[in-house]
Write an enzyme that holds these catalytic residues in place. Sequence first.
Site, PDB file in Angstrom:
ATOM      1  N   HIS A 192       0.862  -1.190  -0.087  1.00 53.81           N
ATOM      2  CA  HIS A 192      -0.082  -0.045  -0.040  1.00 53.81           C
ATOM      3  C   HIS A 192       0.823   1.313   0.127  1.00 53.81           C
ATOM      4  O   HIS A 192       1.968   1.310   0.902  1.00 53.81           O
ATOM      5  CB  HIS A 192      -1.151   0.145   1.325  1.00 53.81           C
ATOM      6  CG  HIS A 192      -0.420   0.162   2.502  1.00 53.81           C
ATOM      7  ND1 HIS A 192      -0.148   1.406   3.134  1.00 53.81           N
ATOM      8  CD2 HIS A 192      -0.052  -0.886   3.431  1.00 53.81           C
ATOM      9  CE1 HIS A 192       0.556   1.351   4.460  1.00 53.81           C
ATOM     10  NE2 HIS A 192       0.534  -0.137   4.579  1.00 53.81           N
ATOM     11  N   ASP A 204       6.145   2.015   6.005  1.00 56.19           N
ATOM     12  CA  ASP A 204       5.050   1.515   6.086  1.00 56.19           C
ATOM     13  C   ASP A 204       3.959   2.330   5.248  1.00 56.19           C
ATOM     14  O   ASP A 204       3.356   3.416   5.492  1.00 56.19           O
ATOM     15  CB  ASP A 204       4.151   1.490   7.529  1.00 56.19           C
ATOM     16  CG  ASP A 204       2.790   0.958   7.609  1.00 56.19           C
ATOM     17  OD1 ASP A 204       2.690   0.179   6.778  1.00 56.19           O
ATOM     18  OD2 ASP A 204       2.106   1.381   8.540  1.00 56.19           O
ATOM     19  N   GLU A 238      -4.828   1.401   2.520  1.00 52.55           N
ATOM     20  CA  GLU A 238      -4.770   0.241   3.740  1.00 52.55           C
ATOM     21  C   GLU A 238      -4.910   0.855   4.903  1.00 52.55           C
ATOM     22  O   GLU A 238      -5.412   0.247   6.168  1.00 52.55           O
ATOM     23  CB  GLU A 238      -3.282  -0.411   3.367  1.00 52.55           C
ATOM     24  CG  GLU A 238      -3.023  -1.720   4.590  1.00 52.55           C
ATOM     25  CD  GLU A 238      -2.593  -1.309   5.799  1.00 52.55           C
ATOM     26  OE1 GLU A 238      -2.554  -2.267   6.659  1.00 52.55           O
ATOM     27  OE2 GLU A 238      -2.201  -0.330   5.870  1.00 52.55           O
ATOM     28  N   GLU A 239      -4.292   2.133   5.287  1.00 51.85           N
ATOM     29  CA  GLU A 239      -4.318   2.730   6.401  1.00 51.85           C
ATOM     30  C   GLU A 239      -5.802   3.173   7.032  1.00 51.85           C
ATOM     31  O   GLU A 239      -5.931   3.568   7.950  1.00 51.85           O
ATOM     32  CB  GLU A 239      -3.507   3.983   6.649  1.00 51.85           C
ATOM     33  CG  GLU A 239      -1.801   3.654   6.604  1.00 51.85           C
ATOM     34  CD  GLU A 239      -1.475   2.897   7.541  1.00 51.85           C
ATOM     35  OE1 GLU A 239      -1.971   2.578   8.436  1.00 51.85           O
ATOM     36  OE2 GLU A 239      -0.145   2.487   7.503  1.00 51.85           O
ATOM     37  N   GLU A 265       4.039  -5.760   4.374  1.00 51.85           N
ATOM     38  CA  GLU A 265       3.629  -4.802   5.414  1.00 51.85           C
ATOM     39  C   GLU A 265       4.989  -4.385   6.363  1.00 51.85           C
ATOM     40  O   GLU A 265       6.050  -4.625   6.014  1.00 51.85           O
ATOM     41  CB  GLU A 265       2.528  -5.223   6.435  1.00 51.85           C
ATOM     42  CG  GLU A 265       1.373  -5.072   6.020  1.00 51.85           C
ATOM     43  CD  GLU A 265       0.911  -3.572   6.364  1.00 51.85           C
ATOM     44  OE1 GLU A 265       1.845  -2.669   6.761  1.00 51.85           O
ATOM     45  OE2 GLU A 265       0.102  -2.899   5.907  1.00 51.85           O
ATOM     46  N   HIS A 341       4.995   4.854  12.206  1.00 51.21           N
ATOM     47  CA  HIS A 341       3.932   5.805  11.925  1.00 51.21           C
ATOM     48  C   HIS A 341       4.161   7.154  12.670  1.00 51.21           C
ATOM     49  O   HIS A 341       3.355   7.783  13.279  1.00 51.21           O
ATOM     50  CB  HIS A 341       2.670   5.089  12.624  1.00 51.21           C
ATOM     51  CG  HIS A 341       1.926   4.341  11.850  1.00 51.21           C
ATOM     52  ND1 HIS A 341       0.558   3.864  12.322  1.00 51.21           N
ATOM     53  CD2 HIS A 341       1.991   3.539  10.638  1.00 51.21           C
ATOM     54  CE1 HIS A 341       0.241   2.812  11.524  1.00 51.21           C
ATOM     55  NE2 HIS A 341       1.210   2.724  10.333  1.00 51.21           N
TER      56      HIS A 341
END
Length: 890
Positions: A192, A204, A238-239, A265, A341
């Site tokens: 993603h 990510d 995806e998030e 991932e 993140h």
Amino acid sequence: MAAFVRERAELEHGLDRDVRIRGARDRGLEPSPAKRQSGARKQPQWRGLHGAAVSEAAAWLLVATYLLLLWAAVHLSLKQLVTGLGSSTDGDTFIAPRARKHLQVITDFGPRPAGSPANEILTVNYLLDQIQKIKMGKAAVHSIAVDVQRPTGFFSIDFLSGFTSYYAKIANVVVKLEPNDGAKHAVLANCHFDSVPNSPGASDDAVSCAVMLEILNVMSKSSSPLQHAVIFVFNGAEENILQASHGFITQHPWAKLIRAFINLEAAGVGGKELVFQTGPENPWLVQAYARAAKHPFASVVGQEIFQSGIIPSDTDFRIYRDYGNIPGIDLAFIENGYIYHTKYDTADRIHLDSIQRAGDNILAVLQYLASSEELSDSAQYRHGSMVFFDVLGLFVVAYPKRIGTIINCLVASATILYLGRKFSVSKNDGSHYRSDLLYGIGITLICWFIIFVTILIVAVFVSLTGHSMFWYSHFYVSVVLYGSIALAKLMLIHTLAKNLYYRNVNKFYLSELYFDVALTIWCCILIYFTQRDLCSAYVPALWVAFPLLLKLLIGKELKQKGPTLKITAIYFLGLCIPHLLTIYLFWAAFEMFTPILGRSGTEIPPDIVLASIIAASTIILTTYFVSLIYLCRSTRRTLLSLAIVFFVSATLVCSGMFFPYSGDPAEPHPKRIFLQHTTRTFHGVDGEIVKKDSGIWINGFDYTLMSHVSPYIPEINDAVRSSCENGPFCGFPWYLPVHGFIRKNWYLPAPELPIRGPVAFRMISKYKLPLQSINMTFEVDGPSHMTLYIHPSEGSSITRSSVGDSSSLHSNKRDYFLFYSHGQQAPPWQFWLEVQTLDPPPKEIIVIAVASHYLFGEEQRTRELMALEERFPKWCFVSSWSSTYNSFVF
């Protein structure tokens, strides 16, 4: 080691004596010579002088050296990512620098939440441009097709507190590489390219998309035709909790070709990518990874932990598995999750070797699957699960679970036969081995219980003194603090047992007894894991099989000659495999769980969790070394040393020497803070405004709350702690249903939000149905991310809706949570609810609140937000955005 062996070898020249010298009430007295000669209570004979012992210093120095050498081997293995980078002249080789260029370009676009221009325009256009270049340079034997999908759909998921997800016109870039004459079957590779707000999202998951672009490039240039198609999905949402993968697998026409998938991932930044989920069933997929992967890193233990729900996370693997009924392999980077993140998740922090090893592995597995016979007839190979684990990244051990069950049963049976033989011999010679074994098990279990209680007391004390999470930036301090007290308790309890309960019992007999105690306990764990049908049963199987084999090999020679250098070396080598693989597992557990504990919410005391893991690690790694306590002449110096280490480390921790967070750019360990400048409006049943306010809503994601922040920003204190309003989800704009994990937050008064494009929410129709039901249709229009909270009044209930019926909609204390996101081309969302109510209907049937989240663009941050952000210390990562909350009564 020489001193240790020499000390024990001297015992060979002593007197042969009875091992057991214990009566029913006079345990401390030796039997008279007459009783010994009569043979009334014959005992196993041991060479050596009764009461002699080995050197305390030599014994524990040997154990410490042994464990440190194993730790060094594990550390070296984990840091050795690859042996070399691919050569740009090799057309069939993955080239990490080329993938690195893609990564840099994508992250330079900045944060890429779904619906943002960076996501839907800049990144999509870059992907299409690169795919077009690859298409132009492909080999003649291949065909490449490209599609930009913008699906609309919904689903319900029990992730977090459970919610319903609706999406409209989000973006997927899909590429199909296949032979020129087409293919009936395909393998899917998924990444993603979206990111969470306020993070570049390098690990990510931009790096995975960069890796996939390079894999597509390499495979398309190969002169060998493919047997099956390879579909690459670059998904853009995806998030948003797995929306884009759902849109692809349920709506795209190519989805029906897919027979297996690989999902890429991240739960950390760089390092090795771990295979932590496979299946369901379809053991041939694990075998494909084991045969093809050049740098394997896989664990069925990780799979069973992740699928247990302990880790508050989920991946696209779940969507492909549940909605596509497709088996797959889930991989994720797990190193350095402290900056996952956050703004620190940048391209420069991902080592080129990490990209190379991921590319090598995924390319090799995709090539293997694209030419495998199993893919074309995967249903034939569907049934069964696999036990799998890698050995220091060198190779993968993989075998069917049914074979594992047979192995486990054989190992357990061999242990039972070994113990049964000892029971038989002890009964014939009149000894009390059976009761001694039971007493030993009891002492061991009590010891473990006391260790855990002590550890928990220490962890609670550290938390109460305001020094929780000291380990977040100083992990090894926690190992010293909790490990030292765990070891001290273990040694103290067994020393007391030796000196008080086993006062005159032969030390070599006790040494063998506690070896058998450890073997028995591990055998019971093995039987339990096997009965529970856990693939992780291979771990206790290692702790039973290797020690048992070791005992059968050297037991007789040890009894005759004592611990010679040869026997000592064989003893430690025999325990090497279970110790090595267990340390390897514990490293992965600490690497993944320690950062997660720093973002696990305000309700779970993380020190208790970490201390418990350290206690379990200590107990497991010392299981077969307890025997040394009974062989040592004394443990006084070791206990004193451990006590000093514990009290010194505890004093330093409680004095505030180890601050939890770090803002060091080279190695940040930030505290996560979430700020929302929000305006809340509460409407009455007639549409009038009954309350309106504005403020900055503050959430911390860890257990320390704002205790370390308040000295910098005194306004954030208990006086502004949020209170629960009379509205769905307490009247606050939750982005996700994490209110069960984060129950303490703050609300600072602030000016009203200057939003130019406010949310438009209205009822467009309402009519009665039979059975006291009412149908209501609503329309909502607003920013790309919104959340709706629905609360039926007392006596009312939702029976059906446009996004599911009562059986599929998740509610929490009668509150329903709907997550809604859309792309730039989406129209307003219309949805309907069917509500069953009382007769006659009450004045208030249902309350609906709509929260808008402005995650990008000019409206994301206000001046008040930016001013408050600047006041936070540098060791905080602050993620902020503007939001609104509007509740309506119908």
